[in-house]
Design a protein around this motif. Structure first.
Motif, PDB file in Angstrom:
ATOM      1  N   SER A  30       0.851  -1.187   0.000  1.00  0.00           N
ATOM      2  CA  SER A  30       0.000   0.000   0.000  1.00  0.00           C
ATOM      3  C   SER A  30       0.888   1.238   0.000  1.00  0.00           C
ATOM      4  O   SER A  30       2.017   1.195   0.511  1.00  0.00           O
ATOM      5  N   TYR A  32       0.098   3.688   1.700  1.00  0.00           N
ATOM      6  CA  TYR A  32      -0.245   4.346   2.956  1.00  0.00           C
ATOM      7  C   TYR A  32       0.434   3.684   4.142  1.00  0.00           C
ATOM      8  O   TYR A  32       0.511   2.459   4.248  1.00  0.00           O
ATOM      9  N   THR A  34       1.156   4.322   8.609  1.00  0.00           N
ATOM     10  CA  THR A  34       0.771   5.016   9.838  1.00  0.00           C
ATOM     11  C   THR A  34       1.935   5.031  10.823  1.00  0.00           C
ATOM     12  O   THR A  34       2.701   4.061  10.894  1.00  0.00           O
ATOM     13  N   TYR A  49      -1.172   9.457   9.641  1.00  0.00           N
ATOM     14  CA  TYR A  49      -1.875   8.409   8.912  1.00  0.00           C
ATOM     15  C   TYR A  49      -1.824   8.714   7.423  1.00  0.00           C
ATOM     16  O   TYR A  49      -1.493   9.841   7.023  1.00  0.00           O
ATOM     17  N   SER A  50      -2.129   7.702   6.631  1.00  0.00           N
ATOM     18  CA  SER A  50      -2.058   7.856   5.172  1.00  0.00           C
ATOM     19  C   SER A  50      -0.731   8.467   4.743  1.00  0.00           C
ATOM     20  O   SER A  50      -0.688   9.359   3.881  1.00  0.00           O
TER      21      SER A  50
END
Lengths: 103, 121
Positions: A30, A32, A34, A49-50
């Motif tokens: 991903s 993304y 965190t 986050y992201s």
């Protein structure tokens, strides 16, 4: 399963230092990621986050970046309250943590 | 204000059963996944599993599948983590946390205060 590897496992720094923590994923799952801050006796706290979005209430000296398998958390000017362990997380995996200690 | 309040510390013997709780307030309990995270003494965080309280759909980490049971009672906005037979190696701090975001980008935005479990003969 994705494995998250953080480096270094610990570092010593002084108040005011710029600090960069790294997190590497075993595969590109991903874009993304965190980041959490964890202090002894407290619950972990969401920082980023992201990959790069700052959680509400988190100081702007914290920032996140990265893509593919490599991600970073930067603290632009370390403050006394920032000495803690930092964990990255992607999907169901946490990294092993980086402990930031006072030099 | 979102809050997750966990049950208190427990001291148990090997082989005993245990169920700890995580009571949510300040948001719609049935619309967010709740996860459980373990921290063994001196070690890092480990993702154990999650539950969607609306329909009790659960996902477990392979490391914890069959070792624990995650459940929820939406009538009282409470999630649970349960062991049928504790081992000394279950000694750890356990956190519940609310999950936000889609599967590929999710994160835990609110955390409980933790429940310390000590298993010793």
């Amino acid at each position: 399963d994705i494995q998250m590897t953080q480096s270094p496992s610990s570092l010593s720094a002084s108040v005011g230092d710029r600090v960069t923590l790294t997190c590497r994923a075993s595969q590109s799952f991903s874009r993304y990621l965190t980041w959490y801050q964890h202090k002894p006796g407290e619950a972990p706290k969401l920082l980023i986050y992201s990959t790069s979005s700052l959680q509400s209430g988190v100081p702007s000296r914290f920032s996140g970046s990265g893509s593919g398998t490599d991600f970073t958390l930067t603290i632009s000017s370390l403050q006394p309250e920032d000495f803690a362990t930092y964990y990255c997380q992607q999907s169901y995996s946490f990294g092993g943590g980086t402990t930031v200690e006072l030099k | 204000e979102v809050q997750l309040v966990q049950s208190g510390a427990e001291v148990k013997k090997p082989g005993e059963s245990l169920k700890i709780s995580c009571k949510a307030s300040g948001y719609s309990f049935t619309t967010y996944w709740i996860g459980w995270v373990r921290q063994m003494p001196g070690k890092g965080l480990e993702w154990m599993g999650i539950i969607y309280p609306s329909d009790s759909d659960t996902e477990y980490s392979p490391s914890f599948q069959g070792q624990v049971t995650i459940s929820a009672d939406k009538s009282i906005s409470t999630a649970y983590l349960q062991w049928s037979s504790l081992k000394a190696s279950d000694t750890a701090m356990y956190y519940c946390a609310r999950r936000r975001g889609p599967t590929a980008a999710y994160y835990f935005d609110f955390w409980g205060q933790g429940t310390l479990i000590t298993v010793s003969s």
